[in-house]
Scaffold this motif. Structure first.
Motif, mmCIF file in Angstrom:
data_model
loop_
_atom_site.group_PDB
_atom_site.id
_atom_site.type_symbol
_atom_site.label_atom_id
_atom_site.label_comp_id
_atom_site.label_asym_id
_atom_site.label_seq_id
_atom_site.Cartn_x
_atom_site.Cartn_y
_atom_site.Cartn_z
ATOM 1 N N GLU A 45 -1.027 2.447 11.901
ATOM 2 C CA GLU A 45 -1.605 1.100 11.748
ATOM 3 C C GLU A 45 -0.519 0.038 11.819
ATOM 4 O O GLU A 45 -0.712 -1.008 12.450
ATOM 5 N N ARG A 46 0.614 0.304 11.212
ATOM 6 C CA ARG A 46 1.720 -0.660 11.251
ATOM 7 C C ARG A 46 2.262 -0.819 12.665
ATOM 8 O O ARG A 46 2.600 -1.920 13.086
ATOM 9 N N VAL A 47 2.356 0.287 13.401
ATOM 10 C CA VAL A 47 2.813 0.222 14.795
ATOM 11 C C VAL A 47 1.835 -0.607 15.625
ATOM 12 O O VAL A 47 2.248 -1.463 16.414
ATOM 13 N N GLU A 48 0.523 -0.353 15.446
ATOM 14 C CA GLU A 48 -0.491 -1.114 16.198
ATOM 15 C C GLU A 48 -0.434 -2.597 15.841
ATOM 16 O O GLU A 48 -0.542 -3.454 16.726
ATOM 17 N N SER B 28 0.467 -5.660 18.430
ATOM 18 C CA SER B 28 -0.450 -6.781 18.654
ATOM 19 C C SER B 28 0.264 -8.125 18.526
ATOM 20 O O SER B 28 -0.226 -9.139 19.034
ATOM 21 N N LEU B 29 1.401 -8.135 17.857
ATOM 22 C CA LEU B 29 2.174 -9.375 17.721
ATOM 23 C C LEU B 29 3.011 -9.681 18.969
ATOM 24 O O LEU B 29 3.446 -10.815 19.165
ATOM 25 N N PHE C 296 0.015 8.985 5.183
ATOM 26 C CA PHE C 296 1.276 8.348 5.554
ATOM 27 C C PHE C 296 1.319 8.124 7.063
ATOM 28 O O PHE C 296 1.699 7.045 7.536
ATOM 29 N N HIS C 297 0.905 9.119 7.825
ATOM 30 C CA HIS C 297 0.875 9.029 9.291
ATOM 31 C C HIS C 297 -0.071 7.913 9.739
ATOM 32 O O HIS C 297 0.272 7.094 10.602
ATOM 33 N N TYR D 19 0.852 -1.190 0.000
ATOM 34 C CA TYR D 19 0.000 0.000 0.000
ATOM 35 C C TYR D 19 0.883 1.233 0.000
ATOM 36 O O TYR D 19 1.778 1.368 0.830
ATOM 37 N N LEU D 20 0.620 2.118 -0.927
ATOM 38 C CA LEU D 20 1.372 3.356 -1.049
ATOM 39 C C LEU D 20 0.371 4.508 -1.031
ATOM 40 O O LEU D 20 -0.439 4.638 -1.950
#
Length: 186
Positions: free
Chosen positions: A177-180, A184-185, A171-172, A115-116
């Motif tokens: 979302e990537r941090v969350e 979660s992992l 972008f933010h 996703y870009l």
């Protein structure tokens, strides 16, 4: 306060207004280039955008790309791993609009990200009497490619900053979302 950096490729045919939009955004609308000069190299303009309600900022590295094929080929190596994209076309030029598909493919071939964040910008709306690309047509094309659509008039200083602010927010949001997902992992 967090600071993120995003490399944003700004692409489109020659004379659609890419450089002018970037210069207006950088100067907060105070500098409209009076003389047109063909972009022959990759110009990189940096602008920091405050993300509302977050305390975070995104530093956009806006890579102003040449629109002529012979100059693009010399600079395409600088496109690697973009964090965002901005496609610009002239609303009075059907050709510049139809070429957006080619520009999009070129940019997407330079990233490994699924996703870009991106925007499609229809510039030169002040030339409404010569309009060749209807707003609904551009909106539908943008939506079908996962892009937000904006119309601008660099000459009239209308909406020149909205596409770039939207890119910074997207972008933010993607970063958050990537941090969350990562958290979660754990």
């Amino acid at each position: 306060m967090g600071k993120l950096s995003a490399k944003c490729i700004v692409a489109g045919d020659s004379t659609v207004g890419k450089s002018t939009l970037i210069q207006l955004f950088r100067s907060d609308g105070s500098h409209f280039p009076k003389n047109y000069s063909l972009t022959t190299t990759m110009d990189v303009i940096t602008k920091t955008v405050q993300i509302p309600d977050s305390g975070d900022i995104v530093e956009l590295f806006l890579c102003d790309s040449p629109g002529k094929a012979m100059f693009y080929e010399m600079t395409e190596g600088l496109w690697d791993q973009p964090g965002a994209l901005c496609l610009v076309f002239d609303v009075t030029s059907e050709t510049s609009f139809s070429n957006c598909g080619r520009w999009l493919q070129r940019i997407k071939s330079k990233t490994t990200s699924p996703y870009l964040p991106g925007v499609l910008v229809g510039n030169k709306t002040d030339l409404s009497g010569r309009r060749a690309v209807e707003k609904i047509q551009a909106e539908e094309w943008a939506a079908s490619h996962g892009l937000e659509y904006f119309e601008t008039s660099a000459k009239e200083l209308e909406n020149f900053d909205q596409p770039f602010r939207a890119l910074a927010k997207s972008f933010h949001r993607l970063y958050q979302e990537r941090v969350e997902n990562f958290k979660s992992l754990l």
